[in-house]
Design a protein around this motif. Structure first.
Motif: not given
Ligand code: HEC
Length: 195
Positions: A129, A135, A138-139, A141-142, A144, A151-154
């Protein structure tokens, strides 16, 4: 009482009914009961109390939302720059934080040394990715989700995600034992300043 005794309303076989006022205590109960009834109706049947509480809650909620908004206005969620993420890869404090979190949340799928298990090897120079630090950020946070990367953003605070990216970048070329074969497209590692 004597003053009222003339005002006889009825006299039936010597039983007299006088026009005396009711005693004070009885009138107090009477008016008290009426007042209680009015208040009871207002609070329980017409729900005046609840209504005023509701508007109080609403006002408090508005205030809380405004303070959250003010916080984010003052501290906008700006993603870190590539330069910041790369600088972290040479900062022992950042790397320590990143490796601690990696062991807790990532090693189960990517391996203790990021050599790859269920998830891909993160130490080689091929990426499914994209391998730029932005990048990779992003991988993480969001995720796949369709491919098994959560996703680990939260779940992970932003500074710790940045530390993870710096840590992953620092592992490039570490060639751990039992590495999973490289997957994806080649992406030459971005230079780490001061290394
Ligand atoms: C439940 C297993 C699982 C966990 C836990 C997990 N990952 Fe992943 N990860 C995956 C899988 C599977 C992929 C491959 C997704 C694909 O093929 O599209 C992946 C992909 C990635 C990628 C993209 C790799 C590439 O080649 O583009 C990065 C970066 C990554 N993970 C970092 C992390 C980090 C950092 C953590 C810890 C916060 C983590 N992962 C936790 C399963 C996991």
């Amino acid at each position: 009482m004597a003053e009222y005794e003339d005002k006889v309303l009825h006299d039936i076989d010597g039983i007299k009914e006088y026009d005396n006022p009711l005693p004070g205590w009885l009138m107090a109960i009477w008016w008290g009961a009426i007042a209680f009834g009015v208040l009871y109706l207002a609070f329980y049947a017409l729900r005046f109390g609840e209504r005023s509480m509701e508007s109080e809650y609403r006002a408090e909620t508005q205030k809380a939302l405004a303070s959250v908004q003010a916080h984010f206005d003052a501290n906008p969620l700006v993603p870190p720059t590539a330069a910041e993420l790369l600088a972290g890869a040479a900062d022992p404090v950042v790397l320590d934080r990143g490796s601690g979190r990696f062991a807790k949340s990532c090693a189960s799928c990517h391996g203790e040394k990021a050599q790859g298990l269920i998830g891909p090897n993160l130490t080689d120079d091929r990426w499914i990715h994209g391998g730029s630090v932005e990048q990779v950020f992003q991988s993480i946070v969001k995720g796949w989700p369709a491919k098994g990367m959560p996703p680990w953003g939260r779940a992970i605070p932003p500074e710790e995600i940045s530390a993870l990216v710096s840590y992953v970048r620092s592992l490039q070329g570490s060639a751990p034992a039992n590495a999973k074969p490289a997957e994806g497209d080649p992406f030459p590692p971005e230079p780490i300043p001061g290394r």
